[in-house]
Design an enzyme around this catalytic site. Structure first.
Site, mmCIF file in Angstrom:
data_model
loop_
_atom_site.group_PDB
_atom_site.id
_atom_site.type_symbol
_atom_site.label_atom_id
_atom_site.label_comp_id
_atom_site.label_asym_id
_atom_site.label_seq_id
_atom_site.Cartn_x
_atom_site.Cartn_y
_atom_site.Cartn_z
ATOM 1 N N GLU A 286 -21.944 33.677 -0.421
ATOM 2 C CA GLU A 286 -22.111 33.828 1.033
ATOM 3 C C GLU A 286 -20.774 33.922 1.751
ATOM 4 O OE1 GLU A 286 -26.428 32.039 2.412
ATOM 5 O OE2 GLU A 286 -24.647 30.986 3.052
ATOM 6 N N HIS A 307 -27.105 33.207 -26.251
ATOM 7 C CA HIS A 307 -28.202 33.856 -26.961
ATOM 8 C C HIS A 307 -29.009 34.752 -26.034
ATOM 9 C CE1 HIS A 307 -27.704 31.278 -30.620
ATOM 10 N NE2 HIS A 307 -27.032 30.583 -29.713
ATOM 11 N N LYS A 421 -34.587 37.910 7.254
ATOM 12 C CA LYS A 421 -35.333 37.049 8.184
ATOM 13 C C LYS A 421 -35.946 37.898 9.299
ATOM 14 C CE LYS A 421 -32.447 32.938 7.680
ATOM 15 N NZ LYS A 421 -31.508 32.060 8.347
HETATM 16 O O1 PA5 Z 1 -24.657 28.093 4.088
HETATM 17 C C1 PA5 Z 1 -25.436 28.308 4.987
HETATM 18 O O2 PA5 Z 1 -25.094 28.267 6.176
HETATM 19 C C2 PA5 Z 1 -26.890 28.622 4.705
HETATM 20 O O3 PA5 Z 1 -27.132 28.691 3.340
HETATM 21 C C3 PA5 Z 1 -27.782 27.550 5.292
HETATM 22 O O4 PA5 Z 1 -27.429 26.305 4.765
HETATM 23 C C4 PA5 Z 1 -29.255 27.834 5.025
HETATM 24 O O5 PA5 Z 1 -29.598 29.098 5.501
HETATM 25 C C5 PA5 Z 1 -30.137 26.777 5.676
HETATM 26 O O6 PA5 Z 1 -29.887 26.731 7.043
HETATM 27 P P1 PA5 Z 1 -30.305 25.493 7.923
HETATM 28 O O7 PA5 Z 1 -29.576 24.310 7.460
HETATM 29 O O8 PA5 Z 1 -29.953 25.872 9.315
HETATM 30 O O9 PA5 Z 1 -31.801 25.317 7.749
#
Ligand code: PA5
Length: 435
Positions: A286, A307, A421
């Protein structure tokens, strides 16, 4: 200090290459430390490791003790950065089968709200049958669909089982201190809450209550985790040279990327490391995968995946590099016995420990993959303990921030995650998302 060994990348790179990029590493580290780069409003994670226990940590430990005494099961509801860190920590320290034989006093820990599978939900319902349970709902935004749906269902169950007031004492909300639907619900309902600092993004939040409360419920000493993270901060923030393993790792992976190695496989010979690999995968994926750039992070468990993925690594397209994680062998040994018939031909190993075989498997794999043209970075973590856990979390977070700045991307946003989303909300008919 974590030892990063880069001697097995020299077939592909050379020392002058590394020295040539040293200035870029130094600049990226400086940008992060001074807070002058893109995304600098999300640097709160740099301040999370602390020397002395905070009032929040004390409250976390008190809540964890309460949960341990009154629950057979603790359910952790969250996704992404609000899920992977605690699961990684617990599985690394206690193994993938940590729940077996646990109950009140040392509760089982299940994770929910990290997907939309009805089968997964039904399985959780079976696991909770007849059990006393408590839950933590973790969401920084407070509006993420997957955990919100799971939480609604689990809250309903708690209220049926313990009544509205009883349920309130079994719900812990971990969220933004002021904003979001979860904060509002927690305030209205009177649940105990813990804070995700507004300036720490989800994937950099494992050293907040997000990671610390589930770890403490699992019986991990969060003071030691924090001590390891604090020590890591002192060491890795301040050493500004190629002696810093952060510099070596980030410099080499960026050089490898420039030479066409666009896939990194993070491997360990510990099955319990699998979810740690998942946490690392999210952290780097990310943070770096944007603007048409980024090393694709993959995780593998050896020797099991030798494997399955081993063939691809050995002889497939040469766009891979590996980072192999090693820990010191545990104290308790398994010694291979001898057998009178020796039909399996294993007597040549009798009297040897499983660690001995594991070490040779590691060395054999390393040599084979290097011969196959795959550069391999090795990381020697030393002894695996609570302090090491904290050190590793901070180490990889720092590596990620520095590496993303070397790559030239903002390490702290994730604009691409919104696309699925938006489509999903349109298809679901969520108000405000009409086509
Ligand atoms: O790293 C990030 O920001 C995302 O992976 C969030 O943690 C994830 O989308 C969950 O978001 P939230 O904590 O707002 O529910």
């Amino acid at each position: 200090m974590i030892k990063v060994d880069i001697s097995n990348v020299w077939g592909q790179l050379s020392l002058p290459d590394l020295l040539a990029i040293e200035g870029e590493i130094a600049a990226a580290h400086e940008t992060l430390a001074k807070g002058t780069g893109e995304g600098n409003d999300f640097l709160g994670w740099l301040k999370l490791p602390v020397e002395k226990e905070t009032p929040e940590m004390l409250r976390i430990r008190a809540a964890a003790e309460h949960i341990r005494q009154n629950s057979d099961v603790f359910v952790v509801v969250g996704i992404g950065g609000s899920y992977l860190g605690p699961r990684a920590a617990i599985e690394l320290m206690q193994g993938c089968n940590h729940n077996i034989g646990k109950g009140k006093g040392n509760p089982q820990i299940f994770f929910a709200g990290n997907g939309l599978s009805t089968r997964g939900w039904n399985e959780l319902m079976r696991l909770l049958e007849g059990k006393d349970f408590s839950l933590a709902v973790i969401s920084k935004s407070g509006t993420t669909t997957e955990p919100a749906i799971a939480f609604r269902g689990l809250k309903w169950m708690l209220e049926r089982k313990y009544g509205t007031d009883g349920a309130k004492k079994r719900i812990y909300a971990i969220t933004d201190p002021c904003k979001g639907a979860l904060r509002q619900m927690a305030t209205e309902e009177g649940w105990e809450t813990f804070v995700i600092p507004p300036d720490a993004g989800g994937r950099y939040s494992v050293l907040t209550a997000v990671g610390l409360l589930p770890m403490a419920v699992a019986g991990i000493d969060i003071r030691k985790v924090m001590a390891g993270a604090y020590e890591a901060k002192q060491t890795y923030d301040n050493l500004r040279s190629l002696e810093n393993p952060v510099w070596l790792y980030t410099g080499i992976r960026n050089l490898l990327y420039r030479s066409g190695k666009c896939i990194e496989i993070l491997e360990s010979f510990e099955p319990g490391f699998k979810m740690m690999g998942g946490w690392w995968q999210q952290l780097f994926g990310e943070s770096e995968g944007k603007d048409g750039k980024g090393i694709f992070p993959v995780t593998a468990e050896f020797t099991a995946d030798l494997h399955s993925l081993g063939q691809m690594i050995q002889q497939g397209e040469r766009n891979i590099f590996e980072t192999m994680i090693r820990f010191d062998a545990p104290q308790q040994k398994m010694v291979i016995g001898s057998d009178a018939k020796n039909l399996d031909g294993l007597n040549y190993l009798s009297g040897k420990t499983l660690d001995f075989v594991d070490e040779k498997a590691f060395l054999g794999t390393l040599a084979a993959h290097v011969d196959g043209g795959v550069p391999v970075i090795t990381m020697d973590m030393g002894e695996l303990n609570d302090e090491k856990l904290g050190e590793m979390f901070y180490f990889f977070e720092l590596c990620c921030g520095v590496s993303a700045y070397i790559l030239g991307v903002n390490p702290f946003n994730q604009p691409g995650v919104e696309f699925y989303k938006r489509n999903m909300f349109q298809l679901l008919g969520k108000p405000g998302y009409e086509v």
